[in-house]
Scaffold this active site. Structure first.
Site, short mmCIF file in Angstrom:
data_model
loop_
_atom_site.label_atom_id
_atom_site.label_comp_id
_atom_site.label_asym_id
_atom_site.label_seq_id
_atom_site.Cartn_x
_atom_site.Cartn_y
_atom_site.Cartn_z
N LYS A 1 6.65 22.99 -14.68
CA LYS A 1 5.79 21.84 -14.39
C LYS A 1 5.36 21.85 -12.93
O LYS A 1 4.20 21.58 -12.61
CB LYS A 1 6.48 20.52 -14.73
CG LYS A 1 5.56 19.32 -14.48
CD LYS A 1 5.85 18.12 -15.32
CE LYS A 1 4.81 17.03 -15.06
NZ LYS A 1 5.09 15.81 -15.83
N ASN B 1 -0.66 18.27 -21.50
CA ASN B 1 -0.92 17.27 -22.52
C ASN B 1 -0.92 17.87 -23.93
O ASN B 1 -1.28 17.18 -24.89
CB ASN B 1 -2.26 16.58 -22.25
CG ASN B 1 -2.20 15.77 -20.97
OD1 ASN B 1 -1.25 15.05 -20.74
ND2 ASN B 1 -3.21 15.92 -20.13
N HIS C 1 8.40 8.75 -27.77
CA HIS C 1 7.33 9.58 -27.22
C HIS C 1 7.49 11.04 -27.65
O HIS C 1 6.55 11.67 -28.14
CB HIS C 1 7.33 9.46 -25.70
CG HIS C 1 6.34 10.35 -25.02
ND1 HIS C 1 4.97 10.15 -25.11
CD2 HIS C 1 6.51 11.45 -24.25
CE1 HIS C 1 4.34 11.09 -24.43
NE2 HIS C 1 5.24 11.90 -23.88
N GLU D 1 9.41 18.02 -25.17
CA GLU D 1 8.69 18.45 -23.96
C GLU D 1 9.21 19.82 -23.49
O GLU D 1 8.46 20.61 -22.91
CB GLU D 1 8.82 17.42 -22.84
CG GLU D 1 8.30 16.02 -23.16
CD GLU D 1 6.77 15.89 -23.13
OE1 GLU D 1 6.08 16.85 -22.73
OE2 GLU D 1 6.27 14.81 -23.52
N HIS E 1 -0.13 10.41 -28.51
CA HIS E 1 -0.44 9.06 -28.05
C HIS E 1 -1.06 8.23 -29.17
O HIS E 1 -0.80 7.04 -29.30
CB HIS E 1 -1.37 9.09 -26.84
CG HIS E 1 -0.68 9.48 -25.57
ND1 HIS E 1 -1.36 9.92 -24.46
CD2 HIS E 1 0.63 9.49 -25.24
CE1 HIS E 1 -0.49 10.20 -23.51
NE2 HIS E 1 0.72 9.95 -23.95
N LYS F 1 3.15 11.30 -11.34
CA LYS F 1 2.41 10.32 -12.14
C LYS F 1 3.23 9.05 -12.23
O LYS F 1 4.40 9.08 -12.63
CB LYS F 1 2.15 10.86 -13.54
CG LYS F 1 1.02 11.86 -13.62
CD LYS F 1 0.70 12.16 -15.07
CE LYS F 1 -0.47 13.11 -15.19
NZ LYS F 1 -0.81 13.40 -16.60
N HIS G 1 -0.21 15.83 -26.90
CA HIS G 1 -0.16 14.43 -26.46
C HIS G 1 -1.35 13.60 -26.92
O HIS G 1 -1.23 12.38 -27.04
CB HIS G 1 -0.06 14.37 -24.92
CG HIS G 1 1.32 14.65 -24.43
ND1 HIS G 1 1.97 15.85 -24.65
CD2 HIS G 1 2.21 13.88 -23.73
CE1 HIS G 1 3.18 15.82 -24.11
NE2 HIS G 1 3.35 14.64 -23.54
N GLU H 1 -4.74 16.57 -11.87
CA GLU H 1 -5.16 16.83 -13.24
C GLU H 1 -6.67 16.97 -13.40
O GLU H 1 -7.28 16.31 -14.23
CB GLU H 1 -4.64 15.71 -14.16
CG GLU H 1 -4.63 16.15 -15.61
CD GLU H 1 -3.85 15.19 -16.50
OE1 GLU H 1 -2.92 14.55 -16.00
OE2 GLU H 1 -4.18 15.10 -17.68
N ARG I 1 0.81 -1.24 0.00
CA ARG I 1 0.00 0.00 0.00
C ARG I 1 0.83 1.27 0.00
O ARG I 1 0.37 2.32 0.40
CB ARG I 1 -0.97 0.05 1.18
CG ARG I 1 -2.05 -1.01 1.11
CD ARG I 1 -3.26 -0.65 1.95
NE ARG I 1 -4.08 -1.82 2.16
CZ ARG I 1 -3.96 -2.63 3.19
NH1 ARG I 1 -3.07 -2.36 4.12
NH2 ARG I 1 -4.74 -3.67 3.30
N ARG J 1 -3.56 21.29 -15.16
CA ARG J 1 -2.53 20.29 -15.45
C ARG J 1 -2.72 19.66 -16.83
O ARG J 1 -1.78 19.18 -17.43
CB ARG J 1 -2.51 19.20 -14.36
CG ARG J 1 -1.36 18.24 -14.53
CD ARG J 1 -1.06 17.45 -13.27
NE ARG J 1 0.04 16.53 -13.50
CZ ARG J 1 0.62 15.80 -12.57
NH1 ARG J 1 0.21 15.90 -11.32
NH2 ARG J 1 1.60 14.99 -12.85
#
Lengths: 355, 355
Positions: free
Chosen positions: A226, A244, A264, A184, A251, A142, A247, A236, A120, A240
């Site tokens: 960031k 993206n 990427h 980025e 993606h 993330k 992206h 997000e 956990r 936030r």
């Protein structure tokens, strides 16, 4: 050394940026305390930096174990996660232990997610060794793995205890990956930092030569950008999402070609150009701004044109994106160089630019 | 209706306790909003309450899908988790969706963990239908799955948006499971609430008859006890460990016999008796207090004696417990009825009582 604070109440942490950090003893003592540490790396990075790091940790009296995973986005999955769990159980790690992720974004996401879910949740340290990880994936907590249905679909928010960015590790980064990381960097300028966008274009030659002083400023500025966005919106639900930019298209490119064909950052670069074209078609920016996006991306040596996948395939792939809300794909577009906005793109415009 | 607040800053939520809640329309409107909802239950609970719940949600204009999983602790694993993920992807659920866990502790832990990790976390509602889940597992945000190496070894802290406890669902609970749930009820008295321990013994006949009024008080009091401990220590770095009273022995019993032979509460009951004996041997409590623990557990109809597994096997099993810190097993013991303490137990005492 430049220190960037990521302000997240009781999950706040710092990013330490300098050359030669991995060789510094006692750098980890305060953060690790008496914990046992598992350093997890990949088969590309481990031969270069693992012994250096284990030596620094050992000199500080920290007990370590290490695990080297195969390198590649295709290993960012449940199977590799199980390999990490098994290793931790085998070595009798417990809730007072700590993980260190030594590698790029894949290692950071995988090890971060293992840390988020082992018993956990246990603390972890990020040591990003690629430019992409240093300016992006190591900031913001993330973590996660890919799923047959798409990238990063399974994961958790889990903030690191500290991020250690040793600029020297960029000296061994292949050129293609270095350039992909710059996608980025360009993004931060485009969505919220006009001054940085101009600085970037002005210093591009030195940046492409990996000048250490320029890189310390570049990485710190990206992390500050960031961090301020993440602090305002940890999970997000709002601004936030601007991160993206490029992206949703990116993606789709990665997924459509199969992970690993385009990096990427390359997919994001082409995705940013598509988003700039969409922004122009929507009447948000003029052709000069759209051309500036393309110019800087091309000068960096990144692709400005997306691969041909077919319009329907693109739209289908984008509908799987996490940014979809109640069936509607929200795009991040530009209102100007340095200002982003989130909105849907009408189907006709989308189909026209994807042709 | 009794409302218990679980105070956790921006993750605070309420537990609503009453008879007939599942039949109430508009109960979920405020929490769910415009989200699509996936109700996830098991093959035992679904035939009894799923339609009632879907009907109540539908009357409130909430769009639902439902998934029924096989029932049992042996399904609280990665494979079932993948079934949930696949279902959510198949039905195009996204980050603005919500899960509802309708069932006992296994469903709550599994669905909570799916909610914690699907697209890096979506909100969920707990509707516990067993006494164990109502007084224990639905409070505090622990979610997770079992691993070949032990129970709940993979998981995350993820707080529900609200907990809806409908006491009527206890009418269909098999007696053995009902009694097992009472083990955790007794635990709250022993570790921190002498008055409640006395109230419990005094009202035991009515409690065993499942008197609704007594149950509303009993469940609320357990939730208040757990909520105040969880609020003080969300991620179990301190006092929250007291909730593990009887559990280090209990988990060893469950793991040693193989999951499913003894119910969790039965193992905890026997584990609490072992912990009481250890507390007496350590000179912390006298024989009267130790006998009171055994008397109340026996009167409830729960086991007071642990199965014979062999001393070495017990010690080996306990060394796998998550509560192990740097190789040392910390036990939760009693200083008196109503006060717990955490400390190691010397090997000789441990071996003597496990014989």
């Amino acid at each position: 050394m430049t220190t960037v604070n990521v302000d997240l109440a009781n999950r706040s942490y710092t990013i330490e940026i300098a050359s030669g950090l991995l060789r510094r003893h006692n750098l980890f003592s305060d953060t690790v305390g008496k914990r046992r540490v598992a350093v997890i790396s990949n088969s590309t990075v481990a031969p270069l930096y693992l012994n250096q790091l284990l030596n620094s940790l050992g000199q500080s009296g920290i007990a370590t174990e290490s695990l080297v995973l195969p390198d590649g986005e295709q290993y960012k999955n449940q199977t590799t996660l199980e390999t990490i769990y098994d290793f931790l159980f085998e070595k009798k790690f417990d809730r007072k232990s700590m993980l260190i992720a030594l590698g790029g974004g894949v290692i950071g996401d995988l090890v971060g997610y293992a840390a988020a879910t082992f018993m956990r949740g246990i603390p972890f340290i990020q040591i990003p060794t690629t430019l992409l990880a240093q300016v992006d994936s190591s900031v913001g907590g993330k973590t996660g793995i890919n799923h047959a249905r798409g990238k990063n679909l399974i994961g958790a928010f889990h903030q690191p205890a500290v991020v250690i960015t040793d600029i020297e590790t960029l000296n061994t980064l292949p050129k293609r990956e270095y350039l992909a990381g710059l996608a980025e960097v360009i993004k931060y300028g485009l969505i919220g930092d006009t001054e940085f966008f101009d600085w970037y274009e002005h210093n591009l030659t030195g940046i492409l030569n990996r000048d250490a002083q320029l890189l310390e400023h570049l990485i710190a500025r990206c992390c500050q950008n960031k961090a301020s966005i993440v602090s305002a919106d940890e999970t997000e639900s709002g601004v936030r999402a601007y991160l993206n930019f490029g992206h949703t298209f990116g993606h789709a490119i990665e997924l459509g070609l199969g992970y690993g064909h385009w990096l990427h950052g390359e997919a994001v670069a082409a995705g940013m150009c598509l988003a700039a074209i969409a922004s122009e078609r929507m009447g948000l920016i003029n052709s000069t701004a759209r051309a500036a996006v393309e110019r800087v991306i091309a000068a960096t040596g990144l692709p400005t044109e997306a691969p041909v996948l077919g319009v329907d395939r693109y739209i289908d792939l984008m509908s799987l994106d996490k940014k979809v809300e109640r069936g509607e794909v929200k795009f991040i577009l530009l209102k100007e160089i340095g200002e982003a906005v989130s909105m849907p793109v009408p189907s006709e415009i989308l189909r026209a630019i994807l042709k």
